[in-house]
Design a protein around this motif. Structure first.
Motif, PDB file in Angstrom:
ATOM      1  N   THR A  86     -62.456 -45.426 -63.834  1.00 18.82           N
ATOM      2  CA  THR A  86     -63.312 -44.275 -63.547  1.00 18.82           C
ATOM      3  C   THR A  86     -63.348 -43.319 -64.727  1.00 18.82           C
ATOM      4  O   THR A  86     -64.411 -42.814 -65.113  1.00 18.82           O
ATOM      5  CB  THR A  86     -62.817 -43.541 -62.288  1.00 18.82           C
TER       6      THR A  86
ATOM      7  N   THR B 164     -71.722 -33.179 -64.384  1.00 21.68           N
ATOM      8  CA  THR B 164     -71.586 -34.406 -63.594  1.00 21.68           C
ATOM      9  C   THR B 164     -70.178 -34.580 -63.036  1.00 21.68           C
ATOM     10  O   THR B 164     -70.004 -34.866 -61.842  1.00 21.68           O
ATOM     11  CB  THR B 164     -71.954 -35.620 -64.453  1.00 21.68           C
ATOM     12  N   ASP B 165     -69.161 -34.422 -63.879  1.00 21.66           N
ATOM     13  CA  ASP B 165     -67.793 -34.678 -63.424  1.00 21.66           C
ATOM     14  C   ASP B 165     -67.342 -33.675 -62.373  1.00 21.66           C
ATOM     15  O   ASP B 165     -66.642 -34.036 -61.419  1.00 21.66           O
ATOM     16  CB  ASP B 165     -66.830 -34.653 -64.611  1.00 21.66           C
TER      17      ASP B 165
ATOM     18  N   SER C 255     -67.521 -33.786 -54.642  1.00 20.17           N
ATOM     19  CA  SER C 255     -67.969 -34.744 -53.623  1.00 20.17           C
ATOM     20  C   SER C 255     -66.826 -35.639 -53.187  1.00 20.17           C
ATOM     21  O   SER C 255     -66.640 -35.897 -51.984  1.00 20.17           O
ATOM     22  CB  SER C 255     -69.115 -35.589 -54.172  1.00 20.17           C
ATOM     23  N   SER C 256     -66.046 -36.102 -54.150  1.00 16.66           N
ATOM     24  CA  SER C 256     -64.952 -37.018 -53.846  1.00 16.66           C
ATOM     25  C   SER C 256     -63.882 -36.358 -52.988  1.00 16.66           C
ATOM     26  O   SER C 256     -63.416 -36.932 -51.995  1.00 16.66           O
ATOM     27  CB  SER C 256     -64.343 -37.545 -55.149  1.00 16.66           C
TER      28      SER C 256
ATOM     29  N   ARG D 145     -69.016 -34.684 -59.098  1.00 13.31           N
ATOM     30  CA  ARG D 145     -68.408 -35.881 -58.507  1.00 13.31           C
ATOM     31  C   ARG D 145     -67.002 -35.589 -57.988  1.00 13.31           C
ATOM     32  O   ARG D 145     -66.596 -36.144 -56.963  1.00 13.31           O
ATOM     33  CB  ARG D 145     -68.382 -37.004 -59.546  1.00 13.31           C
TER      34      ARG D 145
ATOM     35  N   GLN E   6     -66.724 -42.334 -67.073  1.00 15.67           N
ATOM     36  CA  GLN E   6     -67.244 -40.997 -67.363  1.00 15.67           C
ATOM     37  C   GLN E   6     -67.295 -40.736 -68.867  1.00 15.67           C
ATOM     38  O   GLN E   6     -68.222 -40.085 -69.361  1.00 15.67           O
ATOM     39  CB  GLN E   6     -66.378 -39.942 -66.666  1.00 15.67           C
TER      40      GLN E   6
END
Length: 671
Positions: free
Chosen positions: A268, A204-205, A211-212, A208, A272
């Motif tokens: 953030t 997940t991290d 994407s970020s 993300r 997480q």
């Protein structure tokens, strides 16, 4: 229209006030209602949180470390630069090429925006001037340009999506190269206590983060390009002072909003971590479902899960409320005030008596106003997007910290360094041990065939708990050893040190190299794949062929462990099933023994691996190991196995041990 409005205002000021006052009153009342609901909700939330916290549980000691500071500073720049070197390995890499493609698409997109402004203004001028041929010409140009504009937009979207995918591929492959190097995956979960949920970080991290950073590249590059283009265009049309005011506003508002958004990075990171904790308690129930079911512990597990979920929801709600407040401020500063500043800037040349537009006709002024106004709107939008990009930058800082922590821990573990809370160097009676301070990795490991030699090696757990201060014994090929002792005496710890899963804290350990020492636990692991894959694991089919082994040989191994009926039942070696569920406990143990026969190591560690196998089948398997020269270290409580061993290693659980040959005077124990 203006005279009518002024006339209306002059005659009915009280009516106008009442009309304007109603929306304001409704808005104020609605805002008060929202604030009241939020306060009531927060009170109820605190009550639920207090009730949930009555359920005490510890997810992991790893989460007790202090949170590291997260901010947009030099440390963040160094972290992101280190990760960029991983995901963009070179100037001529495909990732760099797609970044150039995205940049070119952004330039084309800005050029299309400028052309659209000019074309739209020309169409409107033709309509106002009632010039149908000119109107038709501009509309045809617009229709002809639509495919190209659509292509530019989709090339930009494709470039960003492909760039994000390539970033994720590069970073994921790099992390897995480190994570699955030797025993790093084991050490991270069992020796080091800095990271509690590597699965969350690796999946997940990482997604993300990629994407970020991709969105940030677009959300910064396009606004900067637009600002440069529109500032130049507006400077030619209305002078340089107006765009300068807009850029100054960009700087001031950016500094202010960056200061206000500082908590986003920290929140953030916490989000997480809490997501990882919630995932952990769910996976923990799946792993231990049978044990929980026997205890009928569903109510307690539900309380544990809801406690983790409540902590996550509390944080998410605080984050939501913070984003609500920041969104309110962002809209005012980055949109509405920017628009007001834009109106002021675009109006200055039209109200000035010295500007060249003061001598122009009304149609020319109207056309210039439309062009300048739309460019200024685009400039204000670009400034707003650039200001709001700071919000994404603060989130990126949080993801960057998480990924950097993972990279740092992986590097440390691959270099033989780990961090863990160590126990006191005192024994149970409070008496200090006489040996030197414990240092992980202080001992030596020497690879040598056909021998296992412990020379003054302390048996120590990773957290510093000393099981045996000084252990020395020597085993050559052909000397089968039975390891015995009470639970917790150090039998499994000995094998973990022998398998290099745990560090050697002192002395010298001589052992065969990798691949020449095989371990079979009580609950053997069944991999995903075919029946053949279960027997040859961790080899692949290509490895098996390279060794000159064929399916007929595998069938022989299955016959030795009395499992040929499984191959006959499925009819082929390529049959795929969920073997963890399909096979019984005894069948899995016999598959593991067939796996041992396939690999033919110099030494094998059998840790209660035949507890679910009948005595006659067990005896035949041990006899075959002796025939092919596999030396055994066996942990078992079965008395029938003593006849297959020449030595025994007994640990009493109080720090003492004895290594002796098995003779007629040896007292055999077990069931």
């Amino acid at each position: 229209m203006a005279p009518v409005l002024s006339k209306f205002v002059g005659k009915s000021p009280s009516l106008l006030s009442s009309i304007l006052g109603k929306p304001i009153a409704i808005t104020g009342g609605g805002l008060a209602l929202v604030l009241w609901l939020l306060s009531v909700h927060r009170t109820n939330q605190n009550r639920r949180a207090a009730a949930a916290e009555r359920v005490q549980y510890v997810i992991n000691e790893k989460n007790k470390r202090s949170a590291e500071k997260v901010a947009i500073d030099g440390t963040f720049i160094r972290r992101i630069a280190a990760i960029l070197r991983i995901i963009i390995p070179g100037v001529f890499s495909p990732e760099a090429g797609f970044m150039v493609l995205v940049a070119a698409a952004l330039v084309a997109r800005s050029s299309c925006d400028i052309w659209m402004i000019q074309n739209s203004t020309s169409i409107e001028s033709a309509i106002i001037g009632r010039n149908f041929p000119l109107f038709k010409s501009y509309v045809i140009q617009f229709i002809a340009a639509m495919p190209m504009i659509s292509m530019v937009n989709n090339v930009l979207k494709l470039g960003l999506d492909e760039l994000k995918l390539r970033f994720r591929t590069r970073l994921t492959r790099h992390l897995y190269d480190q994570y699955l190097k030797d025993f790093t995956y084991y050490k991270m979960n069992n020796l080091d206590n800095r990271i509690s949920n590597p699965d969350q970080l690796l999946t997940t991290d990482v997604e993300r983060f990629c994407s970020s950073i991709t969105e940030l590249y677009s959300n910064i590059s396009k606004p900067i390009l637009d600002i440069v283009i529109y500032v130049h265009r507006l400077a030619v049309t209305i002078g340089g002072q107006g765009p300068s005011i807009m850029v100054l506003y960009l700087f001031v508002s950016g500094v202010l909003l960056t200061h206000l958004r500082r908590p986003v990075s920290r929140m953030t990171v916490s989000e997480q971590q809490l997501e990882g904790e919630f995932r952990y308690v769910n996976s923990r129930l799946i792993t231990n479902a049978e044990e929980v079911a026997f205890y009928r512990g569903n109510i307690r597990e539900k309380a544990t899960m809801l406690t983790a979920f409540t902590r996550l929801v509390r944080h998410l709600r605080r984050f939501l409320e913070f984003r609500f407040t920041m969104g309110f401020v962002d809209n005012i500063i980055a949109k509405y005030i920017a628009t007001a500043v834009g109106f002021f800037v675009v109006s200055r040349p039209f109200f000035s008596t010295t500007h060249h537009l003061s001598n122009a006709g009304s149609s020319e002024r109207l056309e210039q106003y439309y062009k300048s106004g739309r460019m200024l709107v685009k400039l204000a939008e670009a400034i707003g997007r650039l200001v709001l990009a700071g919000r994404e930058l603060t989130r990126l800082a949080g993801f960057t910290l998480r990924v950097t922590e993972l990279i740092t821990v992986l590097q440390d573990l691959n270099n033989g360094r780990y961090q863990r809370t160590m126990v006191s160097n005192e024994n149970g009676e409070g008496k200090a041990l006489t040996r030197a301070p414990l240092i992980p990795g202080a001992g030596r490991i020497i690879n040598k065939d056909n021998i296992i030699h412990f020379e003054h090696v302390p048996l120590v757990t990773p957290n510093g708990d000393v099981l045996i201060e000084d252990m020395s014994f020597e085993v050559h090929s052909g000397m089968n050893v039975l390891v015995c002792g009470p639970n917790g005496c150090g039998k499994s710890s000995l094998f973990r040190v022998l398998g290099e899963l745990w560090p050697v804290f002192g002395g010298t350990l001589t052992k065969p190299g990798p691949g020449k020492l095989f371990y079979i636990p009580q609950r053997p692991y069944m991999t995903l794949g075919s029946l053949r894959d279960q027997v040859i694991y961790p080899d692949t089919y290509e490895d098996m062929v390279r060794k000159g082994i064929h399916d007929d040989d595998l069938l022989t191994y299955l016959d030795l462990v009395k499992l040929t009926y499984i191959q006959e039942r499925d009819g082929r070696w390529d049959a795929v099933a969920d073997w963890m569920d399909v096979l019984s406990g005894g069948e899995k143990q016999r598959i593991a023994m067939a796996r041992l026969f396939y690999h033919k190591p110099q030494f094998a560690i059998l840790d209660e691996c035949t507890s679910a196998v009948s005595v006659d089948v067990e005896g035949s398997m041990y006899q075959y190991c002796r025939q092919v020269g596999i030396t055994l270290f066996t942990v078992s409580h079965r008395r029938s196995l003593w006849q297959h061993h020449e030595f025994y290693l007994h640990m009493d659980g109080r720090g003492n041990y004895e290594f002796k040959p098995i003779d007629l005077d040896t007292i055999e124990f077990g069931s």
